[in-house]
Design a protein around this motif. Structure first.
Motif, PDB file in Angstrom:
ATOM      1  N   GLY A 135       0.752  -1.192   0.035  1.00 23.22           N
ATOM      2  CA  GLY A 135       0.092  -0.097  -0.081  1.00 23.22           C
ATOM      3  C   GLY A 135       0.938   1.254   0.035  1.00 23.22           C
ATOM      4  N   ILE A 136       1.933   1.247   0.674  1.00 21.24           N
ATOM      5  CA  ILE A 136       2.702   2.624   0.856  1.00 21.24           C
ATOM      6  C   ILE A 136       3.350   2.571  -0.450  1.00 21.24           C
ATOM      7  CG2 ILE A 136       4.875   3.348   1.978  1.00 21.24           C
ATOM      8  CD1 ILE A 136       3.762   2.173   4.487  1.00 21.24           C
ATOM      9  N   GLY A 137       3.875   1.522  -0.761  1.00 22.73           N
ATOM     10  CA  GLY A 137       4.689   1.591  -2.263  1.00 22.73           C
ATOM     11  C   GLY A 137       4.029   1.948  -3.447  1.00 22.73           C
ATOM     12  N   GLY A 138       2.473   1.784  -3.329  1.00 22.44           N
ATOM     13  CA  GLY A 138       1.678   2.050  -4.551  1.00 22.44           C
ATOM     14  C   GLY A 138       1.257   3.587  -4.424  1.00 22.44           C
ATOM     15  N   ALA A 139       1.090   4.161  -2.991  1.00 30.35           N
ATOM     16  CA  ALA A 139       1.041   5.414  -2.806  1.00 30.35           C
ATOM     17  C   ALA A 139       2.148   6.441  -2.992  1.00 30.35           C
ATOM     18  CB  ALA A 139       0.632   5.595  -1.291  1.00 30.35           C
ATOM     19  N   LEU A 297       2.729   6.746   8.052  1.00 28.36           N
ATOM     20  CA  LEU A 297       3.503   5.389   7.084  1.00 28.36           C
ATOM     21  C   LEU A 297       2.449   4.178   7.169  1.00 28.36           C
ATOM     22  CD1 LEU A 297       7.281   5.242   7.100  1.00 28.36           C
ATOM     23  CD2 LEU A 297       5.967   5.877   5.320  1.00 28.36           C
ATOM     24  N   LEU A 298       2.003   4.024   8.521  1.00 25.79           N
ATOM     25  CA  LEU A 298       1.350   2.943   8.775  1.00 25.79           C
ATOM     26  C   LEU A 298      -0.210   3.405   8.200  1.00 25.79           C
ATOM     27  CD1 LEU A 298       2.274   1.416  12.323  1.00 25.79           C
ATOM     28  CD2 LEU A 298       2.803   0.582  10.148  1.00 25.79           C
ATOM     29  N   ALA A 299      -0.769   4.550   8.358  1.00 26.86           N
ATOM     30  CA  ALA A 299      -2.013   4.840   8.015  1.00 26.86           C
ATOM     31  C   ALA A 299      -1.942   4.811   6.421  1.00 26.86           C
ATOM     32  CB  ALA A 299      -2.300   6.257   8.505  1.00 26.86           C
ATOM     33  N   VAL A 309      -4.828   9.140   6.294  1.00 25.01           N
ATOM     34  CA  VAL A 309      -3.566   9.913   6.888  1.00 25.01           C
ATOM     35  C   VAL A 309      -3.878  11.211   7.506  1.00 25.01           C
ATOM     36  CG1 VAL A 309      -1.326  10.685   6.027  1.00 25.01           C
ATOM     37  CG2 VAL A 309      -2.308   8.701   4.789  1.00 25.01           C
ATOM     38  N   GLY A 310      -4.880  11.925   6.864  1.00 26.96           N
ATOM     39  CA  GLY A 310      -5.200  12.976   7.638  1.00 26.96           C
ATOM     40  C   GLY A 310      -5.760  12.979   8.925  1.00 26.96           C
ATOM     41  N   MET A 311      -6.660  11.933   8.998  1.00 25.91           N
ATOM     42  CA  MET A 311      -7.257  11.733  10.265  1.00 25.91           C
ATOM     43  C   MET A 311      -6.095  11.418  11.465  1.00 25.91           C
ATOM     44  SD  MET A 311     -10.771   9.823   9.744  1.00 25.91           S
ATOM     45  CE  MET A 311     -10.299   8.331   9.029  1.00 25.91           C
TER      46      MET A 311
END
Length: 394
Positions: A135-139, A297-299, A309-311
């Motif tokens: 997920g992080i890699g895709g973002a 990062l985890l979010a 991520v904003g929350m």
């Protein structure tokens, strides 16, 4: 005229020998009177010798000193409460036993309640780690592609994008492995067992005899500097107690806030991350920034959207505002004279020099050095070295 025979001294050892039917030991000759005034070299040698011996002993026994230092911290924190209980009629020994037993019962209850939850969170982290990395890699790839379209391939190329994705994956894998070893490792369990067994016993005896120990140490102070050293010790105690008690209360409140807030916004690892962020807040600024970066990062890996991520970011920003404008001023205010940069340096320097033991000793030593520095600065500002007027004329 006959001279009288001097009787052997009635020391406890001689009385014991008489009881057993043994002859008395001869009395030792009195010590010859020495000079009443110490030289400057003797004072310097005494100070440097004591400092050198203290550092050598800390280095030599650093592997076994952690439970004893923790016991000393417990006795230091609980001494005011034990003194109040003693004033209302409760014997000092009983008050020390009740306080140490209550503290250990609270710690044991917290461990029994939180440890299974932390283990479950670590299991979730290990199970979901590949999804988080993906997920992080895709973002990050989407962000890189957007930047490439905006600024052109000269600024953001494919190799830089792949390098960023691989580095983020390596960082998350390291964090997951480190958390597993820290919480579930046998060495950690052995260390906890040692602290649970040794620390309460030593803490009880130190708390019971704390006032007596302080009086004995005070009686050993050089008479010439006793009043000055006593004043410096009281100033160090004021600064240290205000900072430590206030900082621990701040950390406890932030642990509860971050754990509840991150769990409320739906972060799967909100409990362990919130508790870790609250504990790391003991290190000014560094702890909160580390917790914020890990949480973002985890979010990003879990939610995959910038709304999630904003929350999470909103939880941390609100926590920092509450800490900076409500918790910290009310609990610490202007009583603390330890600058954040000085505390950060002391914690890292102590950790590098003596590990976890150095972290425990860092703040007390920083407080003492800060008091000494202010004392010598006042002496300097009152001395001819500072007050000597500049030369005039040729």
């Amino acid at each position: 005229m006959t001279s009288e025979t001097t009787k052997p001294a009635a020391t406890p050892e001689n009385r014991a020998r008489v009881t057993r039917g043994e002859p008395r030991l001869p009395a030792l000759p009195p010590l010859a009177p020495g000079p009443r005034t110490a030289t400057r070299a003797q004072r310097t040698t005494l100070v440097l010798g004591l400092l050198g011996a203290l550092l050598f002993l800390i280095w030599l026994f650093s592997a076994i000193l952690t439970p004893f230092v923790l016991a000393g911290c417990i006795a230091y924190f609980l001494d005011p409460v034990a003194t109040r209980l003693n004033r209302i009629g409760i014997p000092r020994g009983l008050a020390a036993l009740l306080l140490v037993a209550g503290l250990m019962a609270a710690a044991l209850l917290a461990i029994l309640l939180l440890y299974p939850l932390l283990i479950a969170q670590v299991g979730t982290l290990l199970a979901r780690l590949p999804n988080y990395v993906a997920g992080i890699g895709g973002a990050i790839q989407e962000g890189m592609v957007a930047l490439e379209k905006r600024f052109g391939p000269e600024v953001m190329d494919t190799r830089l994008r792949d390098l960023a994705v691989s580095q983020v994956g390596a960082i998350l894998s390291f964090l997951g492995t480190a958390a597993t070893r820290l919480i579930g490792g046998g060495y950690a369990l052995l260390s906890v067992f040692t602290l649970v067994v040794v620390t309460p016993v030593v803490g009880f005896y130190l708390l019971r005899d704390w006032q007596r120990i302080m009086r004995r140490i005070e009686s050993w102070l050089p008479r010439r500097y006793a009043s000055t050293l006593r004043q410096l010790a009281q100033e160090t105690d004021r600064v240290l107690s205000a900072w430590l008690r206030g900082q621990l209360l701040c950390c406890a409140l932030l642990c509860a806030y971050y754990a509840i807030g991150l769990s409320a916004v739906g972060l799967e690892l909100g409990l362990i991350l919130g508790l870790t962020s609250g504990v790391l807040s003991f290190i000014p600024y560094v702890g909160s920034m580390t917790g914020l970066g890990t949480a973002l990062l985890l979010a990003l890996g879990q939610f995959g959207t910038w709304e999630g991520v904003g929350m999470v970011a909103a939880v941390f920003v609100t926590g920092q505002v509450v800490e900076g404008y409500i918790i910290y001023p009310r609990l610490l205010g202007h009583r603390v004279e330890l600058h954040a940069v000085w505390v950060i340096f002391a914690l890292f320097a102590g950790g590098v020099a003596f590990g976890f033991l150095g972290v425990l000793l860092a703040v007390p030593m920083a407080a003492a050095l800060g008091v000494l520095a202010r004392y010598w600065l006042r002496r300097y500002l009152e001395s001819p070295l500072y007050l000597d007027p500049p030369r005039t004329g040729s």
